[in-house]
Design a protein around this motif. Structure first.
Motif, PDB file in Angstrom:
ATOM      1  N   SER A   1      -4.437 -30.565  -3.517  1.00 37.60           N
ATOM      2  CA  SER A   1      -4.808 -30.595  -4.936  1.00 37.60           C
ATOM      3  C   SER A   1      -3.863 -31.456  -5.767  1.00 37.60           C
ATOM      4  N   SER A   2      -2.694 -31.804  -5.211  1.00 34.67           N
ATOM      5  CA  SER A   2      -1.731 -32.615  -5.953  1.00 34.67           C
ATOM      6  C   SER A   2      -1.904 -34.111  -5.707  1.00 34.67           C
ATOM      7  N   GLU A   3      -2.888 -34.478  -4.920  1.00 33.72           N
ATOM      8  CA  GLU A   3      -3.134 -35.900  -4.651  1.00 33.72           C
ATOM      9  C   GLU A   3      -3.417 -36.631  -5.968  1.00 33.72           C
ATOM     10  N   PRO A   4      -2.652 -37.671  -6.306  1.00 35.56           N
ATOM     11  CA  PRO A   4      -2.812 -38.336  -7.608  1.00 35.56           C
ATOM     12  C   PRO A   4      -4.229 -38.846  -7.848  1.00 35.56           C
ATOM     13  N   SER A   5      -4.842 -39.397  -6.821  1.00 40.75           N
ATOM     14  CA  SER A   5      -6.182 -39.964  -6.999  1.00 40.75           C
ATOM     15  C   SER A   5      -7.256 -38.904  -7.035  1.00 40.75           C
ATOM     16  N   GLY A   6      -6.899 -37.667  -6.642  1.00 34.32           N
ATOM     17  CA  GLY A   6      -7.888 -36.597  -6.591  1.00 34.32           C
ATOM     18  C   GLY A   6      -8.789 -36.678  -5.379  1.00 34.32           C
ATOM     19  N   GLU A   7      -8.590 -37.675  -4.530  1.00 30.47           N
ATOM     20  CA  GLU A   7      -9.449 -37.846  -3.355  1.00 30.47           C
ATOM     21  C   GLU A   7      -8.738 -37.323  -2.115  1.00 30.47           C
ATOM     22  N   GLN A   8      -9.506 -36.606  -1.280  1.00 37.20           N
ATOM     23  CA  GLN A   8      -8.950 -36.079  -0.041  1.00 37.20           C
ATOM     24  C   GLN A   8      -9.120 -37.120   1.070  1.00 37.20           C
ATOM     25  N   HIS A   9      -8.140 -37.208   1.961  1.00 36.09           N
ATOM     26  CA  HIS A   9      -8.168 -38.233   3.000  1.00 36.09           C
ATOM     27  C   HIS A   9      -8.378 -37.605   4.369  1.00 36.09           C
ATOM     28  N   LEU A  10      -9.087 -38.336   5.205  1.00 33.01           N
ATOM     29  CA  LEU A  10      -9.366 -37.879   6.563  1.00 33.01           C
ATOM     30  C   LEU A  10      -8.065 -37.737   7.342  1.00 33.01           C
ATOM     31  N   GLU A  11      -7.845 -36.583   7.933  1.00 33.31           N
ATOM     32  CA  GLU A  11      -6.614 -36.302   8.656  1.00 33.31           C
ATOM     33  C   GLU A  11      -6.728 -36.736  10.120  1.00 33.31           C
ATOM     34  N   ARG A  12      -7.760 -36.265  10.802  1.00 34.78           N
ATOM     35  CA  ARG A  12      -7.982 -36.634  12.198  1.00 34.78           C
ATOM     36  C   ARG A  12      -9.399 -36.242  12.603  1.00 34.78           C
ATOM     37  N   ILE A  13      -9.769 -36.622  13.817  1.00 39.71           N
ATOM     38  CA  ILE A  13     -11.108 -36.345  14.347  1.00 39.71           C
ATOM     39  C   ILE A  13     -10.969 -35.721  15.725  1.00 39.71           C
ATOM     40  N   ILE A  14     -11.747 -34.668  15.976  1.00 39.41           N
ATOM     41  CA  ILE A  14     -11.761 -34.021  17.284  1.00 39.41           C
ATOM     42  C   ILE A  14     -13.137 -34.249  17.911  1.00 39.41           C
ATOM     43  N   PRO A  15     -13.206 -34.910  19.060  1.00 39.94           N
ATOM     44  CA  PRO A  15     -14.505 -35.083  19.728  1.00 39.94           C
ATOM     45  C   PRO A  15     -14.893 -33.814  20.488  1.00 39.94           C
ATOM     46  N   LEU A  16     -16.160 -33.443  20.416  1.00 39.22           N
ATOM     47  CA  LEU A  16     -16.704 -32.284  21.139  1.00 39.22           C
ATOM     48  C   LEU A  16     -17.808 -32.773  22.060  1.00 39.22           C
ATOM     49  N   ALA A  17     -17.701 -32.471  23.346  1.00 41.92           N
ATOM     50  CA  ALA A  17     -18.676 -32.944  24.326  1.00 41.92           C
ATOM     51  C   ALA A  17     -20.081 -32.505  23.943  1.00 41.92           C
ATOM     52  N   ARG A  18     -21.038 -33.393  24.107  1.00 40.08           N
ATOM     53  CA  ARG A  18     -22.415 -33.122  23.695  1.00 40.08           C
ATOM     54  C   ARG A  18     -23.165 -32.255  24.694  1.00 40.08           C
ATOM     55  N   LYS A  19     -22.475 -31.298  25.281  1.00 38.61           N
ATOM     56  CA  LYS A  19     -23.153 -30.312  26.116  1.00 38.61           C
ATOM     57  C   LYS A  19     -24.002 -29.400  25.250  1.00 38.61           C
ATOM     58  N   TYR A  20     -23.539 -29.175  24.024  1.00 35.77           N
ATOM     59  CA  TYR A  20     -24.222 -28.284  23.090  1.00 35.77           C
ATOM     60  C   TYR A  20     -24.458 -28.995  21.765  1.00 35.77           C
ATOM     61  N   ARG A  21     -25.348 -28.420  20.995  1.00 35.11           N
ATOM     62  CA  ARG A  21     -25.460 -28.748  19.588  1.00 35.11           C
ATOM     63  C   ARG A  21     -24.609 -27.729  18.843  1.00 35.11           C
ATOM     64  N   TYR A  22     -23.663 -28.194  18.068  1.00 39.32           N
ATOM     65  CA  TYR A  22     -22.674 -27.318  17.453  1.00 39.32           C
ATOM     66  C   TYR A  22     -22.958 -27.094  15.974  1.00 39.32           C
ATOM     67  N   SER A  23     -22.515 -25.956  15.487  1.00 37.45           N
ATOM     68  CA  SER A  23     -22.443 -25.700  14.051  1.00 37.45           C
ATOM     69  C   SER A  23     -21.266 -24.771  13.804  1.00 37.45           C
ATOM     70  N   ILE A  24     -20.726 -24.822  12.622  1.00 34.77           N
ATOM     71  CA  ILE A  24     -19.609 -23.951  12.259  1.00 34.77           C
ATOM     72  C   ILE A  24     -20.162 -22.629  11.761  1.00 34.77           C
ATOM     73  N   CYS A  25     -19.725 -21.523  12.367  1.00 33.79           N
ATOM     74  CA  CYS A  25     -20.275 -20.216  12.000  1.00 33.79           C
ATOM     75  C   CYS A  25     -19.232 -19.280  11.404  1.00 33.79           C
ATOM     76  N   GLY A  26     -17.999 -19.737  11.247  1.00 29.07           N
ATOM     77  CA  GLY A  26     -16.982 -18.884  10.646  1.00 29.07           C
ATOM     78  C   GLY A  26     -15.623 -19.542  10.699  1.00 29.07           C
ATOM     79  N   ALA A  27     -14.712 -19.034   9.888  1.00 28.17           N
ATOM     80  CA  ALA A  27     -13.348 -19.563   9.854  1.00 28.17           C
ATOM     81  C   ALA A  27     -12.406 -18.469   9.399  1.00 28.17           C
TER      82      ALA A  27
END
Length: 408
Positions: A313-339
């Motif tokens: 929230s303290s980022e001067p531009s107010g824009e959030q930046h991409l941190e990293r990417i995790i690849p998930l094998a396409r064995k399944y179709r994924y969705s996020i169901c909780g955190a």
């Protein structure tokens, strides 16, 4: 012949130090069954607090949002034996809770620290698990401990609290995180609501037994002239609750320790253009929370890409930046169901298969896998399989009854 030296007597303090050094809760559960003195020391509330400080409660399974039932972790997941013990001992049908005013079943609304927040509403759509409350006083709530079959029925929100603010809509209720008091039985419930000009946080405390308005900022003070709608199912991280509003490109945040609302600029605009609203917010290894969302597939279409953005929230531009990417094998179709803090939960079904909602009565529906992603290590583990499509679940962390005290 000299008599043998007397056996060394282990005091409770020495036993505690020994038990604290056991590898985990499974070993502690076995030790508690060895003899009565071991069981007495291990089940003492003060000792259990110390043990949990060293060994956090393991994930034992999932409670689907809006439906009764408990789905325990399955082998080879490391906590499967403890999960089975909880499944055998607890009552996740909630039959021990008296029926509400509307003579309808209780439905789980939230789950935290072994407690389940239940709701009963005058209107409820069984097919889509969608509800609409006209008045806040219509909302029946209860908090229960399914492992020890204890409950507290919450009083309705008094009309005099909200009457001066006109018609409040888009109610959402959830459990606030609590510290451990001496008995570990106190709790708070937060109910959010809004009208055209203001946003409200109305809090129930089990200590006082009353509701009160803890925060009521205007939308203009929050920096937006448009009221957020459908404030449901927030994510929790670092003492704060977050609601995603992807079509605004913003997040609404409630600091649960200060009871203060604020607006945080959301994910990179490229994600908003794609219309992706499947996201989750969790605690990172250090620093600000992380927001996870699915991006486009990899170039060779061999994996799904799980994007991670650091919320700052303290980022001067107010824009959030991409941190990293995790690849998930396409064995399944994924969705996020909780955190939850430190973990993201994914629902996956075999690539090329249709949702079970279209084949609900078929015995040939393939199992859906429910997976845990450790944010710190990026390690993905399967927790259990089900034949049900639960696109939103609550994670149950805890210990079996033999290692637990009532939390209500």
């Amino acid at each position: 012949m000299a008599s043998p030296p007397p056996l060394l007597t282990l005091t409770d303090e020495l036993l505690e130090e020994i038990f604290l050094r056991l590898p985990g809760p499974t070993d502690l559960a076995r030790a508690s069954t060895a003899c009565a003195s071991f069981h007495r020391v291990i089940t003492d509330r003060a000792f259990l607090r110390r043990f949990r400080g060293i060994h956090p409660p393991p994930l034992l399974g999932f409670v689907p949002r809006g439906q009764d039932g408990f789905y325990p972790a399955q082998p080879p997941y490391h906590s499967a034996p403890l999960a089975r013990a909880v499944a055998d001992a607890a009552d996740f049908s909630y039959y021990f809770v008296p029926i509400g005013r509307w003579l309808k079943p209780w439905r789980p609304r939230d789950l935290r620290q072994g407690r389940v927040l239940l709701e009963c509403l005058p209107k409820y759509d069984e097919r889509y698990h969608f509800h609409s409350v006209v008045f806040l006083s219509d909302l029946d709530l209860a908090v229960c401990d399914p492992l020890h079959r204890r409950y507290v029925l919450l009083p309705p929100v008094p009309h005099k609290i909200t009457a001066q603010h006109g018609l409040l809509v888009d109610f959402d209720a959830f459990l606030a995180p609590t510290g451990q008091d001496e008995e570990g039985t106190s709790f708070q419930v937060i109910c959010t609501a809004r009208n055209e000009t203001n946003l409200f946080a109305i809090v129930f405390s089990s200590v006082t037994g009353h509701w009160c308005i803890a925060a009521s900022p205007s939308w203009s003070c929050l920096g937006t002239e448009v009221a957020f709608d459908k404030l449901a199912y927030p994510d929790y991280a670092n003492g704060c609750f977050y609601w995603t509003q992807d079509w605004f490109g913003k997040l609404l945040m409630l600091d649960a320790t200060k009871m203060e609302f604020s607006i945080v600029n959301s994910v990179p605009s490229s994600n908003l253009i794609e219309g992706n609203i499947n996201s989750g917010i969790v605690t990172g290894a250090e620093g600000p929370p992380l927001m996870f969302f699915f991006g486009t597939h990899s170039e060779d279409d061999s994996s799904d890409l799980l994007h991670i953005t650091k919320l700052n929230s303290s980022e001067p531009s107010g824009e959030q930046h991409l941190e990293r990417i995790i690849p998930l094998a396409r064995k399944y179709r994924y969705s996020i169901c909780g955190a939850v803090e430190g973990f993201l939960f994914l629902h996956g079904f075999p690539e090329g298969q249709h949702s079970v909602r279209r084949r609900r009565h078929s015995w040939n529906v393939p199992n859906r896998e429910y997976l845990l992603l450790d944010v710190k290590t990026s390690e993905l583990k399967k927790v259990c399989e089900m034949k049900h499509d639960f696109f939103s679940v609550h994670a149950y962390f805890g210990f079996p009854r033999s290692l637990s005290k009532p939390c209500i």
